[in-house]
Design a protein around this motif. Structure first.
Motif, mmCIF file in Angstrom:
data_model
loop_
_atom_site.group_PDB
_atom_site.id
_atom_site.type_symbol
_atom_site.label_atom_id
_atom_site.label_comp_id
_atom_site.label_asym_id
_atom_site.label_seq_id
_atom_site.Cartn_x
_atom_site.Cartn_y
_atom_site.Cartn_z
ATOM 1 N N GLN A 1 -18.025 52.248 -17.754
ATOM 2 C CA GLN A 1 -18.762 50.990 -17.839
ATOM 3 C C GLN A 1 -18.645 50.208 -16.539
ATOM 4 O OE1 GLN A 1 -17.613 48.506 -21.104
ATOM 5 N NE2 GLN A 1 -19.387 47.170 -20.880
ATOM 6 N N THR A 28 -22.795 44.404 -15.739
ATOM 7 C CA THR A 28 -22.095 43.300 -16.374
ATOM 8 C C THR A 28 -21.007 42.693 -15.503
ATOM 9 O OG1 THR A 28 -20.546 44.814 -17.484
ATOM 10 C CG2 THR A 28 -22.549 44.208 -18.674
ATOM 11 N N THR A 31 -19.955 38.905 -15.604
ATOM 12 C CA THR A 31 -19.314 38.342 -16.792
ATOM 13 C C THR A 31 -17.801 38.551 -16.805
ATOM 14 O OG1 THR A 31 -19.519 40.311 -18.195
ATOM 15 C CG2 THR A 31 -21.417 38.823 -18.081
ATOM 16 N N TYR A 32 -17.251 39.288 -15.851
ATOM 17 C CA TYR A 32 -15.829 39.616 -15.820
ATOM 18 C C TYR A 32 -15.054 38.670 -14.917
ATOM 19 C CZ TYR A 32 -16.463 44.208 -18.063
ATOM 20 O OH TYR A 32 -16.723 45.231 -18.948
ATOM 21 N N TRP A 53 -15.277 34.362 -13.993
ATOM 22 C CA TRP A 53 -16.575 35.034 -13.875
ATOM 23 C C TRP A 53 -17.560 34.251 -13.019
ATOM 24 C CZ3 TRP A 53 -21.217 32.928 -15.323
ATOM 25 C CH2 TRP A 53 -21.160 31.783 -16.132
ATOM 26 N N ASP A 99 -11.311 41.815 -16.083
ATOM 27 C CA ASP A 99 -11.031 41.388 -17.451
ATOM 28 C C ASP A 99 -12.327 40.892 -18.067
ATOM 29 O OD1 ASP A 99 -10.238 40.046 -19.819
ATOM 30 O OD2 ASP A 99 -8.330 39.443 -18.955
ATOM 31 N N SER A 100 -12.791 41.548 -19.125
ATOM 32 C CA SER A 100 -14.072 41.217 -19.741
ATOM 33 C C SER A 100 -14.079 39.860 -20.428
ATOM 34 C CB SER A 100 -14.475 42.298 -20.745
ATOM 35 O OG SER A 100 -13.555 42.378 -21.815
ATOM 36 N N ASP A 109 -9.162 45.375 -18.363
ATOM 37 C CA ASP A 109 -10.012 46.433 -18.886
ATOM 38 C C ASP A 109 -10.200 47.574 -17.891
ATOM 39 O OD1 ASP A 109 -11.005 45.354 -21.562
ATOM 40 O OD2 ASP A 109 -11.513 43.690 -20.216
#
Length: 121
Positions: A1, A28, A31-32, A53, A99-100, A109
């Motif tokens: 991912q 994505t 967003t982290y 983020w 880190d999500s 993550d």
């Protein structure tokens, strides 16, 4: 991912500067929360810096405050660590982390493979 690749490490004399980069794959990324950790030979991994983020919130270990600056460019999917006034005790392998949850790097993550920073006296 998400895959993270660090670069920018090297050998520098005490008092010098380096800028580390962490390039992330994945749509994505923005967003982290992103951060940097380091691990010296014979020691456990320790927290260095983190950025939310949005880039609006940053945090630093006491040992690097005033010397290191973390930043991010979400358009380029990249996070940076500007390291100034380097000391021999900064010598370590520096790892990028994601880190999500998006606020800080409490639960990791994804980890990068690391880049070596060596500071000589």
């Amino acid at each position: 991912q998400v895959q993270l690749v660090e670069s920018g490490g090297g050998l520098v004399q005490a008092g010098g500067s380096l800028r580390l980069s962490c390039a992330a794959s994945g749509r994505t990324f923005s967003t982290y929360a992103m951060g940097w950790f380091r691990q010296a030979p014979g020691k456990e991994r320790e927290f260095v810096a983190a950025v939310s983020w949005s880039g609006r919130v940053t945090s630093y270990a006491d040992s690097v405050k005033g010397r290191f600056t973390i930043s991010r460019d979400n358009a380029k999917n990249t996070v940076y660590l500007q390291m100034n006034s380097l000391k021999p005790e900064d010598t370590a392998v520096y790892h990028c982390a994601a880190d999500s949850r998006g606020v800080t790097v409490r639960t990791i993550d994804y980890w990068g493979q690391g880049t070596q920073v060596t500071v000589s006296s």
